[in-house]
Scaffold this motif. Structure first.
Motif, mmCIF file in Angstrom:
data_model
loop_
_atom_site.group_PDB
_atom_site.id
_atom_site.type_symbol
_atom_site.label_atom_id
_atom_site.label_comp_id
_atom_site.label_asym_id
_atom_site.label_seq_id
_atom_site.Cartn_x
_atom_site.Cartn_y
_atom_site.Cartn_z
ATOM 1 N N VAL A 6 -1.099 4.663 7.543
ATOM 2 C CA VAL A 6 -1.860 3.011 7.726
ATOM 3 C C VAL A 6 -2.145 1.785 8.388
ATOM 4 C CG1 VAL A 6 -0.622 0.701 5.974
ATOM 5 C CG2 VAL A 6 0.486 3.044 5.862
ATOM 6 N N GLN A 7 -3.823 1.567 8.705
ATOM 7 C CA GLN A 7 -3.764 0.391 9.365
ATOM 8 C C GLN A 7 -4.383 -0.629 9.199
ATOM 9 O OE1 GLN A 7 -7.757 1.994 11.252
ATOM 10 N NE2 GLN A 7 -6.571 1.036 12.815
ATOM 11 N N GLY A 8 -3.685 -1.938 9.129
ATOM 12 C CA GLY A 8 -4.643 -2.690 8.291
ATOM 13 C C GLY A 8 -5.545 -3.282 9.347
ATOM 14 N N VAL A 9 -6.769 -3.884 8.850
ATOM 15 C CA VAL A 9 -8.144 -4.756 9.632
ATOM 16 C C VAL A 9 -8.060 -6.017 8.936
ATOM 17 C CG1 VAL A 9 -10.183 -4.334 10.222
ATOM 18 C CG2 VAL A 9 -9.201 -2.722 10.437
ATOM 19 N N LEU A 10 -7.863 -6.976 10.032
ATOM 20 C CA LEU A 10 -7.927 -8.615 9.365
ATOM 21 C C LEU A 10 -8.979 -9.431 9.202
ATOM 22 C CD1 LEU A 10 -4.102 -9.924 10.606
ATOM 23 C CD2 LEU A 10 -4.826 -9.003 8.225
ATOM 24 N N ASP B 248 -7.969 0.227 0.348
ATOM 25 C CA ASP B 248 -8.196 -1.063 -0.431
ATOM 26 C C ASP B 248 -8.225 -3.071 0.587
ATOM 27 O OD1 ASP B 248 -7.450 0.244 -2.393
ATOM 28 O OD2 ASP B 248 -4.800 -0.107 -1.834
ATOM 29 N N LEU B 249 -8.594 -3.338 -0.169
ATOM 30 C CA LEU B 249 -9.511 -5.232 0.196
ATOM 31 C C LEU B 249 -8.612 -5.609 -0.904
ATOM 32 C CD1 LEU B 249 -11.176 -6.442 1.614
ATOM 33 C CD2 LEU B 249 -12.703 -7.308 0.131
ATOM 34 N N TRP B 250 -7.824 -6.589 0.861
ATOM 35 C CA TRP B 250 -7.168 -7.844 -0.125
ATOM 36 C C TRP B 250 -6.661 -8.873 0.593
ATOM 37 C CZ3 TRP B 250 -2.406 -5.749 -2.970
ATOM 38 C CH2 TRP B 250 -1.861 -4.649 -2.931
ATOM 39 N N THR B 251 -6.074 -10.341 -0.116
ATOM 40 C CA THR B 251 -6.788 -11.793 0.563
ATOM 41 C C THR B 251 -5.615 -11.755 0.856
ATOM 42 O OG1 THR B 251 -8.564 -13.568 -0.013
ATOM 43 C CG2 THR B 251 -8.405 -12.478 -1.989
ATOM 44 N N LEU B 252 -5.275 -12.701 1.276
ATOM 45 C CA LEU B 252 -4.231 -13.859 1.563
ATOM 46 C C LEU B 252 -3.520 -14.821 0.930
ATOM 47 C CD1 LEU B 252 -1.059 -13.898 2.819
ATOM 48 C CD2 LEU B 252 -1.719 -14.609 4.464
ATOM 49 N N GLN B 253 -3.166 -15.123 -0.211
ATOM 50 C CA GLN B 253 -2.720 -16.144 -1.047
ATOM 51 C C GLN B 253 -1.588 -16.935 -0.556
ATOM 52 O OE1 GLN B 253 -4.379 -16.644 -5.097
ATOM 53 N NE2 GLN B 253 -6.078 -15.460 -4.328
ATOM 54 N N VAL C 39 0.873 -0.983 -0.089
ATOM 55 C CA VAL C 39 0.112 0.430 -0.155
ATOM 56 C C VAL C 39 0.767 1.426 -0.213
ATOM 57 C CG1 VAL C 39 -1.873 -0.914 1.639
ATOM 58 C CG2 VAL C 39 0.196 -0.240 2.790
ATOM 59 N N PRO C 40 0.162 2.667 -0.390
ATOM 60 C CA PRO C 40 0.641 3.795 -0.399
ATOM 61 C C PRO C 40 1.593 4.406 1.380
ATOM 62 C CG PRO C 40 -0.637 3.862 -2.174
ATOM 63 C CD PRO C 40 -1.050 2.755 -1.006
ATOM 64 N N ALA D 84 -7.252 -2.589 4.054
ATOM 65 C CA ALA D 84 -6.007 -2.151 4.714
ATOM 66 C C ALA D 84 -6.133 -0.182 3.882
ATOM 67 C CB ALA D 84 -4.693 -2.362 3.478
ATOM 68 N N SER D 85 -5.849 0.653 5.158
ATOM 69 C CA SER D 85 -6.255 1.624 4.687
ATOM 70 C C SER D 85 -5.052 2.554 5.065
ATOM 71 C CB SER D 85 -7.576 2.366 6.082
ATOM 72 O OG SER D 85 -7.038 2.193 7.004
ATOM 73 N N THR D 86 -4.766 3.715 3.950
ATOM 74 C CA THR D 86 -4.029 4.802 4.123
ATOM 75 C C THR D 86 -4.613 6.312 4.082
ATOM 76 O OG1 THR D 86 -4.033 4.441 1.309
ATOM 77 C CG2 THR D 86 -2.363 3.131 2.793
ATOM 78 N N GLY D 87 -3.368 6.740 4.836
ATOM 79 C CA GLY D 87 -3.522 8.465 4.224
ATOM 80 C C GLY D 87 -3.421 9.628 5.664
ATOM 81 N N MET D 88 -4.346 10.363 5.393
ATOM 82 C CA MET D 88 -3.352 11.328 7.046
ATOM 83 C C MET D 88 -4.231 12.066 7.073
ATOM 84 S SD MET D 88 -0.799 11.728 8.044
ATOM 85 C CE MET D 88 -0.530 12.832 9.404
#
Length: 359
Positions: free
Chosen positions: A251-255, A276-281, A245-246, A266-270
């Motif tokens: 940056v914060q990641g919520v699983l 963004d929504l991601w999945t683990l493979q 992520v940028p 995954a949230s980004t910003g100030m």
């Protein structure tokens, strides 16, 4: 399901009772225990609790628990309207100080909570009201906010356990509480020295596929972010990368565990956040949502997000209701997924079960 040629009349009475009552709501099981001694014994067995729990993990049994300064309330979700149903007030069965209770982790109807005025850890089932103190005279089971991390899990032997990661004066300690033996023990974990700094924020653990996952994020722009994985059966740790992520903001990641697949919001910003929504493979992240059709989220609103709900689209929820919709082309699961790392720890998503915090 009965085999061909077998009717209910061919089955023993206790088998019929078992099959029926493993399908009824948890609160009805509690009332059924008072019918007779035989039912009480049957409904108290670990086999009954395990099978009832597996059949209770459906959306209709999901609830959102929210804590404020005056009340603790439980809300169902109405999936047709994506709104809260009528709330019910919950009374804490343990001593507390002005609702100063933090919810740290949750699994199969059990919540791991901290009494903030004493730092004590408890396991609590809000459906049955049963609870268990985890703190001990030798200083195990005490939680310090912003330094510790907690994860609830079930191992291959069906033993409910609590993983407690502590950071004290530059020393990292890892302890496992077993419900089966009702005690704590230390396990080894060697990690990078910089992760011991309070500048790194550890999330609560998310249990998925036999592994507990923690996000570890540095608390400034452009900082280091990673995911720590704990295999609950081998009790081994490993580190995997964070989604790419940028790094131009916080940056914060919520699983979240979606049908036993790990996803991350995954949230980004100030001052305004995007998701963004991601999945683990395997050990790699695949972006599910490449261009979120959502407005940026102000940091003040982001801090109030309690959970996500999906009916095919993903809906971001706060204590006051729906914040916005992320349009998704995916099968509706009709479930909602907790944000286990929102500031204040004043809420949780749980399933109503009869799982006990003690044996």
């Amino acid at each position: 399901m009965l085999n061909e040629g077998i009717t209910m009349a061919d089955l023993p009475v206790h088998t019929i009772v078992f099959e029926i009552l493993t399908r009824v709501p948890a609160k009805d099981v509690g009332r059924s225990k008072s019918v007779c001694k035989q039912w009480y014994a049957l409904l108290s067995t670990q086999d009954f609790v395990r099978i009832h729990c597996s059949r209770s993990l459906v959306s209709s049994n999901q609830r959102v628990l929210l804590i404020d300064d005056l009340t603790c309330s439980v809300h169902p979700i109405i999936f047709q309207s994506n709104d809260y149903g009528p709330s019910s007030i919950v009374t804490f069965p343990f001593h507390h100080h002005n609702n100063d209770v933090s919810i740290l982790s949750h699994l199969n109807g059990l919540l791991c909570v901290c009494l903030n005025h004493t730092y004590e850890l408890l396991l609590w089932n809000p459906t049955t009201t049963a609870f268990k103190h985890l703190s001990t005279p030798d200083s195990h089971g005490f939680y310090i906010n912003n330094l510790d991390a907690i994860g609830l899990y079930v191992d291959a032997d069906d033993d409910y356990k609590v993983l407690h990661i502590t950071r004290r004066s530059g020393v990292l300690g890892v302890y496992v509480y077993s419900r089966e033996v009702d005690s704590w023990r230390n396990i080894p974990f060697i990690t990078r020295q910089e992760y011991l700094s309070p500048h790194f924020n550890w999330s609560a653990g998310t249990f998925c596929g036999g592994t507990l996952y923690f996000t570890v994020c540095e608390c400034w722009v452009g900082g280091t972010n990673m995911v720590i994985c704990f295999d609950v059966n081998s009790e081994q740790f490993k580190e995997i990368s964070f989604p790419p992520v940028p790094s131009t903001g916080m940056v914060q990641g919520v699983l979240v565990n979606v049908k036993n697949e790990l996803h991350m919001f995954a949230s980004t910003g100030m001052f305004e956040m995007t998701i963004d929504l991601w999945t683990l493979q395997g050990d790699y992240w695949i972006k599910v949502l490449s261009c979120p059709p959502i407005p940026p989220i102000s940091l003040s609103l982001w801090c109030d997000i309690t959970h996500y709900v999906t009916n095919g689209n993903w809906l971001v929820m706060t204590k006051l209701g729906k914040l916005f919709t992320i349009e998704m082309d995916m099968k509706p699961f009709e479930c909602f997924y907790p944000v286990t790392w929102f500031r204040g720890f004043k809420g949780a998503v749980f399933v109503e079960t009869i799982v006990s915090p003690s044996i």
